[in-house]
Scaffold this active site. Structure first.
Site: not given
Ligand code: CA
Length: 665
Positions: A347, A376
């Site tokens: 994340d 990400e």
């Protein structure tokens, strides 16, 4: 021996009590402990506790009978040891007990913490538990194996929230919302069609990517009857499974065993398991379980010493500091070994530094190089970490075999994430051809892509296609149907929305790279137009399994697409060079049409040549195709690997908002 040991501890304790706490000019001066015995080493005869707390003036261990209630039955002072650590050996069998640490800085005792390396806890993750890990293994665990995987480009990812999977009554699943839901076979929806793990096998995905399944803070595990929902991006204890997904969060063994049963069941079904890991921030910053050990150290600060917030959640961790880096590397290795996890999705990976990510890659390679890593490639706010050090999309070439999400292909296909009403290529929007082509070549360098015309990136960022995740929707923002509906052209019908949806996933499943779908898209899921459902009720988030019957046509199409990709290696080319040599775009002289050939049995492909045409226009187009003995396998919203019809002319109609795929032998 024992008496001698206690005497030694006493002497050492007296000496250390006289030592003064060193003062460090900066975090860089903190000593680094490189041992692998941090916090707890348990044997039936003794438990050894070692806490890294270089700035502490005193440290004590509190022992409890209960994981949640009641006071400590014993409190013991720890003594100063090497490299900023504090040590204590308790020569008793502490199995079944719980503990916390407490640190004193100056004259102030901080709050209790179970530590940060803690691997088992009581309910709500408040106190660490002392258990015998051999008791957490389900029968057959030693024989559990990762399903085979050759190349990362062979992966088909399926992003799933544990609760969404089974909460609906029509899942037919007994352990609704639990890890154990994955162990149930033969479950059916109202119409008798398969649900749960049987459904995943039927769909054909290779990897289930679980939304946070480590212990997070937002769900009160003592009040599970309230049926609260949360995505879980609020880390509490990184190395412990979340309690609310277990059948008994009070017993520290149960959540661990049931998590392993879930992994084992997925592996048995031929599916690998990815964890979504959120090392970039903690649920609370000041006062977190990390911060109560070494205040400030694990987090980044701005020049004015205020805490920085690149996560948008109030704090950001500092992976570049040696002990945070060590923690991340060892935590990932722990999940890969103790729980047999096959992949990690980071994340807000852009908050982490490149060096840490590459160290994690190297550590995983020592275990099994087929363990997949991706994340990400962005942050959610400003970070004090210099941009050239960040694991962001534009630095992907410096990341070793770690993939990044392509928001470029996502928003080109379905429209802007920021503006719900803006449509994309599949809904008929103009001038997005080059961004679609960028997705087709897996974000690599290709002579026929004009990078200046892309919507976001202006250069290729992947070394090879395995470094990019192609997707059109995920848990964030609207799900695909909701986005297509919200951005639909004024006169678009419901039938057209289905065509837009199928075209979008056709492009994802045929593009070079690693395809990713959001769970439930294959049964045409809706989240009723809500774009951020992180704490919406089950009624919004759960997969409605009767949709599988209602939208059987969509399900069959998705299943066909995955089967096409898995059977045909031309869609899974592993290197940039092979893509450059064997993927040739054809200019069809028609706006909003992207066409290309995959030539000469590339990557061991059984078909000689494959022609792929995507028509983003809401009307059919007549195009000129190369002369050949073509066999159609995908056309006018239908897919059939056995062949739909043959094509012998060079003039070819591609119906509105759809893809045509044909091959010659
Ligand atoms: Ca929890």
């Amino acid at each position: 021996m024992k008496q001698n040991f206690i005497f030694m501890v006493l002497i050492t304790g007296l000496i250390s009590a006289c030592q003064r706490t060193p003062h460090y000019a900066s975090y860089a001066d903190y000593p680094v402990y490189d041992g692998s015995d941090l916090e707890l080493t348990f044997t039936p005869s003794a438990s050894t506790f070692r806490v890294w707390a270089p700035t502490a003036d005193e440290v004590k261990l509190l022992l409890y009978d209960d994981g949640y209630d009641g006071g400590a039955y014993k409190t013991i002072d720890m003594h100063r040891s090497e490299k900023g650590t504090w040590l204590l050996k308790v020569e008793e069998n502490l199995k079944g007990k719980f503990y916390t640490f407490q640190i004193k800085i100056g004259d102030k005792w901080l709050g209790e913490t179970p530590g940060m390396w803690v691997k088992a806890t009581g309910v709500n993750g408040k106190r660490a538990a002392i258990i015998d890990f051999t008791e957490t293994n389900p029968p057959g665990w030693d024989e559990d194996e990762r399903p085979p995987l050759k190349n990362f480009t062979d992966i088909v990812l399926y992003e799933l929230h544990i609760r969404d999977f089974s909460m609906a009554q029509n899942s037919g699943i007994q352990h609704r919302g639990k890890y154990l839901a994955f162990t149930e076979i033969g479950t059916k929806n109202t119409a008798g069609e398969s649900t749960g793990i049987d459904h995943l096998k039927e769909l054909g995905i290779t990897h289930v990517h679980l939304l946070p399944a480590f212990d997070f803070a937002s769900i009160d595990e003592t009040k599970l009857n309230e049926n609260k929902y949360n995505w879980g991006y609020d880390p509490l204890n990184y190395n412990v499974p979340e309690g609310s997904y277990s059948t008994n969060p009070y017993n520290p063994v149960v959540r661990i065993r049931e998590f392993k049963q879930m992994v084992q069941a997925l592996h048995k079904a031929g599916i690998r398991v990815v964890m979504d890991v959120v090392y970039n921030h903690t649920s609370t910053g000041k006062g977190s379980h990390l911060d109560l050990l070494v205040p400030g150290y694990f987090y980044r600060q701005n020049a004015d010493s205020s805490w920085s917030n690149a996560s948008g959640c109030g704090n950001e961790t500092a992976s570049e500091r040696p002990m945070m880096r060590k923690f991340m590397v060892e935590s990932v290795v722990y999940w890969a070994t103790e729980y047999h996890i096959d992949g990690f999705r980071f994340d807000l990976m852009g908050i982490h530094d490149i060096e840490t990510m590459n160290e994690i890659r190297a550590a995983l390679d020592n275990i099994d190089p087929t363990i997949f890593m991706y994340g990400e490639g962005w942050t959610a706010g400003k970070s004090p970490l210099a941009e050239d050090l960040r694991a962001v999309k534009k630095n992907a070439k410096k990341l070793n075999r770690i993939a990044v999400f392509s928001d470029d292909i996502r928003d080109a296909l379905r429209g802007s994430w920021m503006h719900a009403n803006v449509p994309g290529f599949v809904s008929g929007a103009d001038s997005l051809e080059e961004s679609v082509k960028f997705g087709v070549v897996g974000a690599t360098l290709h002579p026929q892509v004009d990078y200046s015309k892309l919507i976001y990136s202006k250069a290729p960022y992947a070394n090879d296609p395995a470094q990019v995740i192609n997707y059109v929707s995920c848990h964030d923002d609207m799900c695909l149907y909701d986005k297509l509906k919200e951005s639909r052209p004024a006169n678009a019908t419901e039938d057209e929305l289905v065509r837009f949806d199928k075209l979008a996933q056709t492009i994802i499943m045929t593009s070079q790279g690693v395809p990713f779908i959001y769970a439930g898209e294959e049964v045409y899921r809706t989240k009723k137009g809500i774009h951020n459902t992180y704490q919406s009720p089950d009624s919004i988030n759960e997969i409605n399994w009767d949709f599988k019957t209602l939208h059987r046509d969509v399900f069959d199409y998705y299943k066909g697409l995955i089967a096409l990709r898995k059977a045909h290696a031309a869609f899974r080319i592993p290197t940039q060079e092979l893509v450059q040599q064997h993927l040739k775009f054809i200019d069809m002289q028609t706006p909003n049409v992207v066409a290309y050939m995959l030539t000469d049995h590339v990557n061991g492909e059984v078909w000689k040549n494959i022609l792929v045409i995507y028509n983003g226009n809401r009307h059919s187009v007549l195009v000129q195709i190369p002369q050949g003995n073509w066999n159609l396998v995908c056309h006018d919203d239908q897919i059939n690997l056995n062949g739909i019809s043959t094509v012998r002319t060079t003039h070819f109609f591609v119906p509105a908002s759809s893809a045509s795929i044909m091959y010659e032998e």
